[in-house]
Write an enzyme that holds these catalytic residues in place. Structure first.
Site, mmCIF file in Angstrom:
data_model
loop_
_atom_site.group_PDB
_atom_site.id
_atom_site.type_symbol
_atom_site.label_atom_id
_atom_site.label_comp_id
_atom_site.label_asym_id
_atom_site.label_seq_id
_atom_site.Cartn_x
_atom_site.Cartn_y
_atom_site.Cartn_z
ATOM 1 C CG ASP A 347 26.196 50.422 89.245
ATOM 2 O OD1 ASP A 347 26.668 49.296 89.450
ATOM 3 O OD2 ASP A 347 26.813 51.484 89.472
ATOM 4 C CD GLU A 385 25.591 46.538 92.170
ATOM 5 O OE1 GLU A 385 26.534 45.743 92.017
ATOM 6 O OE2 GLU A 385 25.652 47.740 91.822
#
Length: 709
Positions: A347, A385
């Site tokens: 993330d 990401e």
């Protein structure tokens, strides 16, 4: 145990390690003046049964060995040191602290003033000091026995070219599944049941990407509103599995899940949140690393009272610091070696790779260097990401060799094309053929593009074609949260409707998106539930909706034809190596004079530069040459395979495409999204014939090598 003296112990490994006779405890803190180990009888206890000061220290690691302390021992830390926020120090020994290396967390976290190192009501805010003991309202760490019989289980190491990922939520995917036993719904055990595994297998899924399962807490703000942090991007423990997803309350349930999924040929990838923690900004609670060594674990601003925030959550883990970096690396290795996970999706990965100076993104950062040289992590899938909220944080295509990336450009360009936007065709063509403009450098490959149309963060596929605007009122933020630029189209009516024409168009658009996803070069990522027509009623930020809005509905038979359609796409993808290349297309002639990729117009002629630059162009035909692929036999010899012809038409009306003359005049139609089942209208189309391509549809044809010889 209460009568035992604390022995010297060892500085490594960090955390609590049981050796069969006792437990070694070790904690890093360069800020501490004294460290206390507190042992409790129950998770709810406000008073420790025993407290031992750790009198032994090696460098900045405090350690001790407690004989007879075995699995089930509950503990926490108290760190004595300076409370000087202006200098970046936030030690407060009144606060019981979670071990960053804890393997299990037990007990609830009912928010109160006690969780904060300062007085919430004081005008001096975090410069004030609060000495209320937090032990009674803190979870406790638990010592565990890490022994487990894996029965020969090992990492699957599925090749990237054969990988199909399904992103799903452990609870949300199974909570409403009628064939999962009620006691197992929403759990690791439920995800590992035969009905769920059989469903995933039917979709051609080779890997599940689980939303965060590291132990996390519900934000104070959300609990005050009666809500929960459903997605889990609020990590408290990087080694502990989240126990709200456990039917048994045991770590081994997670291992059982992994083992069963592996037996079915499905890899387990974890969405991991190492960029920030649940402690928030300078006004956040003191739960773990803030009270242990705030300045070592978190990036601080120039004014050291404040945290540097590249994540939008208030803090950013400082992976430029060797001990914070070690924490991340130790956690990653633990999940591979002890939990057998096959890879990670990071993330806001850009935040992990910011340098130690002006904090700009650095492809030679300590984090990338540590990962690249690690002999354990080189065996698993690494997915970024590739963005954060800091300056220059959008880095799609900018990660190093060995990393795949969520391709946000793919999502946006594919959405824009099927919405019918002017000038969208050239970018769509690049995404369809592997995003060479983003990844054809420094050894990167088409499979490094994780192609996605929808993910947890945003509209579901059904909502993408049903709403022009987000509808997040239920989140309690006045519909201000969530992305406003969705590139969605409601097909003429906002939200639910009984208009059959609108419903038919929406169904076709969903098939177009799914077909594009599975037939593009790169690695497809399917949002779990999209194959069942899941809706969030226009909510594109359902992070706090732990209810039926987010849980997959398995009972709505109206949308189940999509499941069969996805299964058909997965079969097509497996059978067509020309669409699963690991090298980039060149558009140049091969030895036989034919290009590996050729684009044609509706007249069957090669697209001209003027046609590509025509903003009104919304259709094209592509041919991937089956004799110019990277398919090899066991001896490494090139293996010709079927050539593939794809026609895409984002125009609202039907177009008749003249089929190009290409080796042979016979093409077999294998997919047409204009049909509710994707079935072709007839077989055996020949060069020069005009195939009727319905408005807003995709057609796929194949031509075998034997026919083209």
């Amino acid at each position: 145990m209460s009568g035992e003296a604390l022995r010297v112990g060892r500085p490594w490994p960090l955390g609590a390690t049981w050796d069969g006779k006792g437990t070694n405890f070790a904690l890093f803190s360069s800020a501490a003046e004294r460290v206390d180990l507190c042992v409790f009888d129950t998770p709810e206890d406000a008073t420790a049964r025993a407290t031992w000061p750790l009198v032994h220290r090696t460098g900045h690691i405090w350690h001790g060995y407690l004989p007879e302390a075995g699995p089930g021992t509950l503990y926490g830390w108290r760190v004595h040191g300076p409370y000087a926020p202006e200098q970046g120090s936030r030690n407060n020994a009144a606060k019981l602290l979670i071990d960053p290396y804890a393997r299990v967390l037990r007990g609830a976290l009912p928010w109160s003033q006690a969780h904060y190192a300062y007085d919430l009501e004081d005008d001096d805010s975090d410069l004030s000091f609060n000495n209320e003991d937090s032990a009674g309202v803190m979870p406790k760490c638990e010592v565990i026995d890490e022994a487990y019989d894996w029965e020969g289980d090992a990492l699957l190491q599925t090749p990237w070219r054969d990988t199909v990922i399904c992103e799903l939520h452990v609870k949300g995917y199974t909570q409403r599944h009628p064939d999962v036993p009620p006691a197992l719904r929403g759990t690791y055990a439920g995800l590992a049941t035969e009905p769920v595994i059989a469903h995933l297998k039917s979709l051609g899924v080779t890997a599940v990407e689980l939303l965060p399962v590291h132990a996390f807490v519900d934000d104070h703000r959300l609990t005050a509103m009666g809500k929960r942090n459903f997605w889990g991007y609020n990590t408290l423990g990087f080694f502990a599995p989240e126990m709200r997803y456990s039917a048994t309350g045991e770590v081994n349930e997670f291992k059982d899940m992994v083992k069963r999924l592996h037996r079915a040929g499905i890899e387990v990838l974890l969405d991991v949140v190492y960029n920030h923690t649940a402690e928030g900004n300078h006004l956040g609670p003191t739960l773990s690393m803030r009270g242990i060594d705030n300045a070592a674990y978190y990036r601080l601003a120039h004014d050291r009272r404040y945290h540097a925030d590249f994540t939008g959550t208030g803090n950013t883990l400082d992976t430029h610091h060797p001990m914070a970096l070690r924490l991340v690396m130790d956690s990653l290795r633990y999940w591979v070696t002890q939990m057998h996970v096959d890879g990670f999706r990071f993330d806001l990965a850009t935040a992990l790779a910011r340098g130690g100076g002006p904090a700009d993104y650095d492809i030679r950062s300590s984090f990338f260097a540590a990962v690249a040289q690690d002999p354990v992590l080189c065996q698993v899938k690494l997915i970024a990401e590739p963005w954060d909220l800091g300056h220059g944080g959008y880095r799609v295509g900018g990660f190093p060799t060995g990393w795949a990336e969520w391709n946000g450009r793919y999502r946006d360009d594919v959405r824009a094309y099927w919405r019918g936007d002017e000038g969208a065709l050239p970018a769509f063509a690049r995404r369809l053929s592997g995003s060479a403009d983003l990844y054809q450098h420094d050894g990167r490959r088409p499979v490094d593009s994780i192609n996605l149309v929808t993910v947890h963060d945003g509209f579901t596929l059904r909502d993408l074609v049903s709403y022009n605007e987000k509808h997040n009122e239920d989140n309690g933020e006045g519909n201000r949260d969530g992305e406003s630029h969705n590139l969605s189209w409601n097909c003429g009516v906002e939200g639910e409707t009984h208009d059959e024409a609108v419903l038919a168009l929406r169904a076709r658009q969903q098939r177009n998106f799914l077909a594009t996803l599975f037939l593009s070069h790169g690695t497809p990522l399917l949002l779990g539930g999209d194959e069942l027509g899941r809706t969030q009623q226009g909510n594109n930020n359902a992070y706090c909706q732990d209810n039926e809005l987010s849980w997959v509905d398995w009972t709505d038979a109206r949308h189940h034809p999509l499941k069969a359609f996805v299964a058909r796409l997965a079969t097509l993808r497996r059978s067509l190596p020309a669409l699963r290349r690991t090298d980039f297309l060149t558009g140049l002639p091969g030895p036989d004079g034919r290009k590996d990729l050729t684009w044609f117009n509706s007249a069957g002629l090669e697209m001209s530069a003027d046609e590509w630059h025509n903003p009104a162009a919304r259709s094209a035909c592509a041919i991937w040459c089956g004799q110019q692929t990277d398919e090899r036999d066991a001896q490494g010899r090139p293996q010709p395979c079927e050539s593939v012809l794809m026609i895409v038409n984002a125009y609202h009306d039907r177009l008749r495409f003249a089929l190009p003359a290409y080796r042979s005049d016979a093409w077999t139609v294998v997919l047409d999204t204009a049909d509710p089942d994707g079935e072709p209208p007839r077989r055996g189309w020949h060069a020069g014939e005009r195939y009727p391509v319905a408005g807003r549809s995709l057609v796929l044809m194949t031509q075998s090598h034997s026919e083209t010889a």
